[in-house]
Design a protein around this motif. Structure first.
Motif, mmCIF file in Angstrom:
data_model
loop_
_atom_site.group_PDB
_atom_site.id
_atom_site.type_symbol
_atom_site.label_atom_id
_atom_site.label_comp_id
_atom_site.label_asym_id
_atom_site.label_seq_id
_atom_site.Cartn_x
_atom_site.Cartn_y
_atom_site.Cartn_z
ATOM 1 N N ALA A 188 1.070 -1.330 0.108
ATOM 2 C CA ALA A 188 0.063 -0.213 -0.026
ATOM 3 C C ALA A 188 1.004 1.424 -0.036
ATOM 4 C CB ALA A 188 -1.068 0.079 1.012
ATOM 5 N N PRO A 189 1.578 1.440 -0.927
ATOM 6 C CA PRO A 189 2.535 2.648 -0.964
ATOM 7 C C PRO A 189 1.756 4.017 -1.232
ATOM 8 C CG PRO A 189 2.538 1.460 -3.406
ATOM 9 C CD PRO A 189 1.876 0.764 -2.166
ATOM 10 N N THR A 190 2.371 4.992 -0.580
ATOM 11 C CA THR A 190 1.703 6.216 -0.439
ATOM 12 C C THR A 190 1.801 6.899 -2.074
ATOM 13 O OG1 THR A 190 3.940 7.531 -0.039
ATOM 14 C CG2 THR A 190 2.386 6.643 1.789
ATOM 15 N N LEU A 191 1.281 7.828 -2.238
ATOM 16 C CA LEU A 191 1.211 8.624 -3.652
ATOM 17 C C LEU A 191 2.520 9.078 -3.934
ATOM 18 C CD1 LEU A 191 -2.339 10.428 -3.807
ATOM 19 C CD2 LEU A 191 -1.460 8.471 -5.037
ATOM 20 N N GLU A 192 3.158 9.466 -3.013
ATOM 21 C CA GLU A 192 4.786 10.030 -3.231
ATOM 22 C C GLU A 192 5.575 8.858 -3.851
ATOM 23 O OE1 GLU A 192 3.338 12.313 0.505
ATOM 24 O OE2 GLU A 192 3.058 10.658 -0.181
ATOM 25 N N GLU A 193 5.130 7.554 -3.701
ATOM 26 C CA GLU A 193 5.849 6.600 -4.216
ATOM 27 C C GLU A 193 5.291 5.974 -5.695
ATOM 28 O OE1 GLU A 193 6.948 3.458 -1.113
ATOM 29 O OE2 GLU A 193 5.126 4.599 -0.244
ATOM 30 N N PHE A 194 4.357 6.953 -5.928
ATOM 31 C CA PHE A 194 3.687 6.698 -7.323
ATOM 32 C C PHE A 194 4.607 7.362 -8.529
ATOM 33 C CE2 PHE A 194 0.517 4.835 -4.900
ATOM 34 C CZ PHE A 194 -0.547 4.706 -5.754
ATOM 35 N N THR A 195 4.689 7.016 -9.472
ATOM 36 C CA THR A 195 5.338 7.769 -10.742
ATOM 37 C C THR A 195 4.255 7.564 -11.819
ATOM 38 O OG1 THR A 195 5.917 5.570 -11.625
ATOM 39 C CG2 THR A 195 7.540 7.146 -10.115
ATOM 40 N N ILE A 196 4.609 8.539 -13.059
ATOM 41 C CA ILE A 196 3.638 8.665 -14.149
ATOM 42 C C ILE A 196 4.602 8.938 -15.320
ATOM 43 C CG2 ILE A 196 3.726 11.086 -13.836
ATOM 44 C CD1 ILE A 196 0.933 11.141 -15.287
#
Length: 207
Positions: A188-196
């Protein structure tokens, strides 16, 4: 030196002033417009809020590459801007028959949509879905509707668990549960760990 004011469609950028070192959007978008990438020089940055029709969004910082693609991280903070007008959802119109469809016990309840990050994850799975709350046969239900495909999912809480009823060519809540399952399996990574990552073929969000 004075700023230049252009009266026009911001999603098309301003090619006469390109290339730019920085593009900063003060509206939200569902997908990063190709014009912004084309008008930003390699190594330049695009700062834009990426959101969707379920109402969760996040600020992304993309670096433009030599091959005409752009990629970068989400910055966190629950940043929200009003969506650009061409990116707003279509009218719901006449609702489908919410008595139809097949029911099952839901793995995940609609209460997950009250969490900003979880809702963002669901949004990546069903990007064309809109959410509404209504009363159906005397019970409160949370409904997701994809106007274009006619698909829908209705969830209600019953005896301490959730029931989902869905119909249409796409099983919206199945897709949402699958995506949430993959996200949770990764911790359940945080949105700071998301990439686009954005290419001429489309936009991909990963964690």
């Amino acid at each position: 030196m004075y700023p230049t004011l252009i009266n026009g469609d911001g999603l098309l950028g301003h090619p006469d002033g390109a290339p730019y070192d920085r593009v900063i959007a003060t509206c939200g978008v569902r997908t990063v417009p190709a014009a912004w990438i084309e008008q930003t020089q390699p190594g330049g940055l695009i700062l834009a809020t990426i959101g969707g029709w379920l109402g969760s969004s996040e600020l992304a910082r993309l670096t433009v590459h030599d091959d005409g693609t752009a990629s970068g991280p989400f910055l966190g903070g629950g940043v929200s801007f009003m969506l650009a007008r061409p990116h707003t959802p279509p009218p719901l119109g006449l609702l489908p028959d919410l008595s139809a469809g097949e029911e099952r016990k839901a793995i995940v309840g609609a209460d997950i949509l009250s969490d900003w990050t979880s809702r963002f994850v669901v949004q990546t799975a069903v990007p064309a879905a809109q959410q509404l709350a209504l009363q159906h046969e005397g019970q409160a239900e949370t409904v997701l509707i994809d106007v274009a495909s006619g698909s829908w999912a209705a969830l209600r809480e019953e005896d301490g668990h959730w029931i989902v009823r869905q119909d249409g060519p796409e099983l919206l809540w199945d897709a949402a549960e699958d995506q949430l399952g993959r996200w949770r399996a990764c911790g359940a990574p945080t949105l700071e760990e998301f990439t686009i990552h954005v290419t001429p073929e489309g936009q991909t969000i990963r964690w």
